[in-house]
Design a protein around this motif. Structure first.
Motif, PDB file in Angstrom:
ATOM      1  N   LEU A   9       0.827  -1.199   0.000  1.00  0.00           N
ATOM      2  CA  LEU A   9       0.000   0.000   0.000  1.00  0.00           C
ATOM      3  C   LEU A   9       0.860   1.247   0.000  1.00  0.00           C
ATOM      4  O   LEU A   9       0.597   2.191  -0.752  1.00  0.00           O
ATOM      5  CB  LEU A   9      -0.916  -0.015   1.220  1.00  0.00           C
ATOM      6  N   ARG A  10       1.894   1.250   0.820  1.00  0.00           N
ATOM      7  CA  ARG A  10       2.801   2.391   0.870  1.00  0.00           C
ATOM      8  C   ARG A  10       3.531   2.540  -0.468  1.00  0.00           C
ATOM      9  O   ARG A  10       3.676   3.656  -0.992  1.00  0.00           O
ATOM     10  CB  ARG A  10       3.809   2.182   2.007  1.00  0.00           C
ATOM     11  N   ALA A  11       3.965   1.426  -1.052  1.00  0.00           N
ATOM     12  CA  ALA A  11       4.662   1.477  -2.341  1.00  0.00           C
ATOM     13  C   ALA A  11       3.744   1.996  -3.431  1.00  0.00           C
ATOM     14  O   ALA A  11       4.156   2.807  -4.284  1.00  0.00           O
ATOM     15  CB  ALA A  11       5.174   0.085  -2.700  1.00  0.00           C
ATOM     16  N   LEU A  12       2.473   1.550  -3.413  1.00  0.00           N
ATOM     17  CA  LEU A  12       1.525   2.020  -4.418  1.00  0.00           C
ATOM     18  C   LEU A  12       1.299   3.523  -4.284  1.00  0.00           C
ATOM     19  O   LEU A  12       1.240   4.244  -5.301  1.00  0.00           O
ATOM     20  CB  LEU A  12       0.202   1.266  -4.263  1.00  0.00           C
ATOM     21  N   ASP A  13       1.188   4.013  -3.077  1.00  0.00           N
ATOM     22  CA  ASP A  13       0.977   5.442  -2.842  1.00  0.00           C
ATOM     23  C   ASP A  13       2.130   6.251  -3.422  1.00  0.00           C
ATOM     24  O   ASP A  13       1.916   7.263  -4.105  1.00  0.00           O
ATOM     25  CB  ASP A  13       0.842   5.691  -1.350  1.00  0.00           C
ATOM     26  N   VAL A  14       3.361   5.805  -3.165  1.00  0.00           N
ATOM     27  CA  VAL A  14       4.532   6.540  -3.659  1.00  0.00           C
ATOM     28  C   VAL A  14       4.628   6.447  -5.181  1.00  0.00           C
ATOM     29  O   VAL A  14       4.942   7.433  -5.870  1.00  0.00           O
ATOM     30  CB  VAL A  14       5.812   6.001  -2.991  1.00  0.00           C
ATOM     31  N   LEU A  15       4.375   5.277  -5.744  1.00  0.00           N
ATOM     32  CA  LEU A  15       4.430   5.117  -7.204  1.00  0.00           C
ATOM     33  C   LEU A  15       3.414   6.004  -7.904  1.00  0.00           C
ATOM     34  O   LEU A  15       3.730   6.647  -8.929  1.00  0.00           O
ATOM     35  CB  LEU A  15       4.187   3.652  -7.583  1.00  0.00           C
ATOM     36  N   LEU A  16       2.198   6.079  -7.374  1.00  0.00           N
ATOM     37  CA  LEU A  16       1.179   6.908  -8.011  1.00  0.00           C
ATOM     38  C   LEU A  16       1.476   8.388  -7.842  1.00  0.00           C
ATOM     39  O   LEU A  16       1.058   9.215  -8.661  1.00  0.00           O
ATOM     40  CB  LEU A  16      -0.197   6.578  -7.407  1.00  0.00           C
ATOM     41  N   GLU A  17       2.200   8.736  -6.791  1.00  0.00           N
ATOM     42  CA  GLU A  17       2.568  10.138  -6.589  1.00  0.00           C
ATOM     43  C   GLU A  17       3.748  10.537  -7.453  1.00  0.00           C
ATOM     44  O   GLU A  17       3.762  11.637  -8.044  1.00  0.00           O
ATOM     45  CB  GLU A  17       2.878  10.379  -5.119  1.00  0.00           C
ATOM     46  N   GLU A  18       4.745   9.672  -7.565  1.00  0.00           N
ATOM     47  CA  GLU A  18       5.958   9.997  -8.316  1.00  0.00           C
ATOM     48  C   GLU A  18       5.816   9.673  -9.797  1.00  0.00           C
ATOM     49  O   GLU A  18       6.503  10.287 -10.633  1.00  0.00           O
ATOM     50  CB  GLU A  18       7.151   9.232  -7.749  1.00  0.00           C
ATOM     51  N   VAL A  19       4.985   8.699 -10.136  1.00  0.00           N
ATOM     52  CA  VAL A  19       4.827   8.197 -11.507  1.00  0.00           C
ATOM     53  C   VAL A  19       6.202   7.903 -12.096  1.00  0.00           C
ATOM     54  O   VAL A  19       6.516   8.246 -13.252  1.00  0.00           O
ATOM     55  CB  VAL A  19       4.041   9.191 -12.404  1.00  0.00           C
ATOM     56  N   SER A  20       7.051   7.286 -11.269  1.00  0.00           N
ATOM     57  CA  SER A  20       8.417   6.967 -11.691  1.00  0.00           C
ATOM     58  C   SER A  20       8.947   5.870 -10.790  1.00  0.00           C
ATOM     59  O   SER A  20       8.925   6.011  -9.551  1.00  0.00           O
ATOM     60  CB  SER A  20       9.312   8.199 -11.594  1.00  0.00           C
ATOM     61  N   VAL A  21       9.421   4.787 -11.393  1.00  0.00           N
ATOM     62  CA  VAL A  21      10.005   3.704 -10.602  1.00  0.00           C
ATOM     63  C   VAL A  21      11.284   4.175  -9.922  1.00  0.00           C
ATOM     64  O   VAL A  21      11.539   3.861  -8.756  1.00  0.00           O
ATOM     65  CB  VAL A  21      10.274   2.486 -11.499  1.00  0.00           C
ATOM     66  N   THR A  22      12.073   4.981 -10.632  1.00  0.00           N
ATOM     67  CA  THR A  22      13.354   5.436 -10.092  1.00  0.00           C
ATOM     68  C   THR A  22      13.145   6.339  -8.882  1.00  0.00           C
ATOM     69  O   THR A  22      13.764   6.162  -7.825  1.00  0.00           O
ATOM     70  CB  THR A  22      14.146   6.190 -11.169  1.00  0.00           C
ATOM     71  N   ARG A  23      12.259   7.329  -9.013  1.00  0.00           N
ATOM     72  CA  ARG A  23      12.034   8.259  -7.903  1.00  0.00           C
ATOM     73  C   ARG A  23      11.342   7.554  -6.728  1.00  0.00           C
ATOM     74  O   ARG A  23      11.630   7.836  -5.556  1.00  0.00           O
ATOM     75  CB  ARG A  23      11.205   9.456  -8.369  1.00  0.00           C
ATOM     76  N   ALA A  24      10.439   6.633  -7.018  1.00  0.00           N
ATOM     77  CA  ALA A  24       9.778   5.876  -5.950  1.00  0.00           C
ATOM     78  C   ALA A  24      10.789   5.018  -5.197  1.00  0.00           C
ATOM     79  O   ALA A  24      10.736   4.919  -3.963  1.00  0.00           O
ATOM     80  CB  ALA A  24       8.660   5.007  -6.527  1.00  0.00           C
ATOM     81  N   ALA A  25      11.733   4.394  -5.934  1.00  0.00           N
ATOM     82  CA  ALA A  25      12.765   3.574  -5.292  1.00  0.00           C
ATOM     83  C   ALA A  25      13.614   4.428  -4.361  1.00  0.00           C
ATOM     84  O   ALA A  25      13.952   4.014  -3.238  1.00  0.00           O
ATOM     85  CB  ALA A  25      13.624   2.905  -6.359  1.00  0.00           C
ATOM     86  N   TYR A  26      13.944   5.617  -4.781  1.00  0.00           N
ATOM     87  CA  TYR A  26      14.761   6.511  -3.959  1.00  0.00           C
ATOM     88  C   TYR A  26      14.027   6.887  -2.668  1.00  0.00           C
ATOM     89  O   TYR A  26      14.612   6.871  -1.580  1.00  0.00           O
ATOM     90  CB  TYR A  26      15.108   7.765  -4.776  1.00  0.00           C
ATOM     91  N   ARG A  27      12.754   7.227  -2.776  1.00  0.00           N
ATOM     92  CA  ARG A  27      11.984   7.631  -1.598  1.00  0.00           C
ATOM     93  C   ARG A  27      11.837   6.486  -0.599  1.00  0.00           C
ATOM     94  O   ARG A  27      11.833   6.714   0.617  1.00  0.00           O
ATOM     95  CB  ARG A  27      10.601   8.134  -2.020  1.00  0.00           C
ATOM     96  N   LEU A  28      11.701   5.273  -1.096  1.00  0.00           N
ATOM     97  CA  LEU A  28      11.475   4.134  -0.213  1.00  0.00           C
ATOM     98  C   LEU A  28      12.769   3.441   0.208  1.00  0.00           C
ATOM     99  O   LEU A  28      12.731   2.483   0.978  1.00  0.00           O
ATOM    100  CB  LEU A  28      10.545   3.118  -0.891  1.00  0.00           C
ATOM    101  N   GLY A  29      13.903   3.925  -0.300  1.00  0.00           N
ATOM    102  CA  GLY A  29      15.178   3.317   0.064  1.00  0.00           C
ATOM    103  C   GLY A  29      15.368   1.945  -0.542  1.00  0.00           C
ATOM    104  O   GLY A  29      16.027   1.077   0.052  1.00  0.00           O
ATOM    105  N   LEU A  30      14.830   1.726  -1.729  1.00  0.00           N
ATOM    106  CA  LEU A  30      14.949   0.435  -2.416  1.00  0.00           C
ATOM    107  C   LEU A  30      15.795   0.602  -3.672  1.00  0.00           C
ATOM    108  O   LEU A  30      15.990   1.707  -4.179  1.00  0.00           O
ATOM    109  CB  LEU A  30      13.566  -0.096  -2.809  1.00  0.00           C
TER     110      LEU A  30
END
Length: 309
Positions: A9-30
């Motif tokens: 759920l947290r990953a989905l929230d960040v992905l839909l906000e960033e619309v970018s796998v790279t930026r979402a990975a950075y925010r989540l530390g992955l």
């Protein structure tokens, strides 16, 4: 729900906000590859591509746009529930009723200063002192009692405790009693007296009897009363003797002259120390208002029963 992974759920929230796998990975530390695998899992779980490529970028699908606000709100709510923020408690506006259970001896000494301290700190708080006929833990378990004060007894294993103060027995007899023929009160002379015992359960035997028995002596208990004040009053007007916790003397004595007509003495036998504790159910462990109540009760006891330590 046992197959659900709420980390998605947290990953989905960040992905839909960033619309970018790279930026979402950075925010989540992955790593980017780990984030890509998470997106694959989300697509499988929702049955929708969620993010699709448009040239060099990703764009949300109609379903992703539809759920984006709901996902963000749901993530915020889950975080609030599972990771509550500590809020500073305003004691002046605390509107709550606390139910305390303690015996009459404790209340006669500590109730007034405790009420004063509570009202000074939280003027809108209400206190209800409940009777203490036994040591049953059921009222604590059921939430009918917020805090119990007394000697630990038969209790539920989950009940939390905090030592408030330590107490000890002292003897009492009327001034001029033959027990005081000299200052050295022997075990034999003490055991030969007739005694008054205080017991809510009406029992004739107590810790003093066990201590005397170990030394080969036995006393005669002629009277049993429910409380220590009654025992002291009988002793004051008779040739019987008694013993009471040192803590209860404050309610029965004149601050300048002690207890009129009575003389206190150290028992000639060793009795176990009395540990007075606060007890509560673990449901209140993290409750800031209840924590304040426990701290206030402990502070008042340290002040009122300082002579017992």
């Amino acid at each position: 729900m046992e197959n659900m992974d709420f980390n998605l759920l947290r990953a989905l929230d960040v992905l839909l906000e960033e619309v970018s796998v790279t930026r979402a990975a950075y925010r989540l530390g992955l790593s980017i590859s780990a984030m890509s695998r998470t997106l694959t899992r989300l697509r499988s779980a929702t049955g929708d591509p969620l993010l699709v490529r448009a040239g060099r970028h990703l764009v949300p699908t109609p379903y992703a746009l539809k759920i984006r606000e709901n996902v963000h709100a749901l993530t915020r709510d889950v975080r609030t529930i599972l990771c509550p923020q500590q809020q500073e408690m305003n004691l002046k506006k605390l509107d709550r009723t606390f139910v305390l259970r303690a015996n009459e001896g404790f209340l006669s000494v500590a109730a007034a200063p405790l009420v004063t301290a509570i009202m000074k700190g939280a003027p809108q708080v209400r206190l209800r002192f409940a009777p203490k006929p036994d040591k049953d833990a059921l009222p604590l378990r059921e939430g009918r009692i917020d805090l119990e004060i007394g000697v630990l007894g038969v209790s539920a294993p989950e009940i939390r405790t905090r030592l408030l103060f330590r107490d000890a027995f002292v003897g009492a007899a009327r001034i001029g009693h033959s027990l005081f023929i000299d200052d050295d009160i022997s075990v034999a002379r003490y055991a030969a007296c007739s005694h008054v015992a205080a017991s809510r359960r009406g029992t004739f035997r107590g810790p003093v009897d066990d201590a005397l028995e170990q030394l080969g002596y036995q006393r005669t208990v002629s009277v049993v009363v429910p409380g220590f004040p009654e025992a002291l009053e009988i002793v004051r007007q008779s040739d019987l003797v008694t013993h009471v916790p040192r803590s209860c003397l404050a309610a029965c004595s004149d601050s300048s002259a002690g207890i009129p007509g009575l003389r206190l003495f150290q028992l000639p036998v060793q009795t176990p120390e009395i540990a007075i504790s606060a007890m509560w159910h673990p449901r209140f462990d993290a409750d800031p208002a209840h924590q304040w109540l426990r701290d206030t009760v402990q502070a008042v006891c340290r002040q009122v029963f300082a002579s017992c330590r």
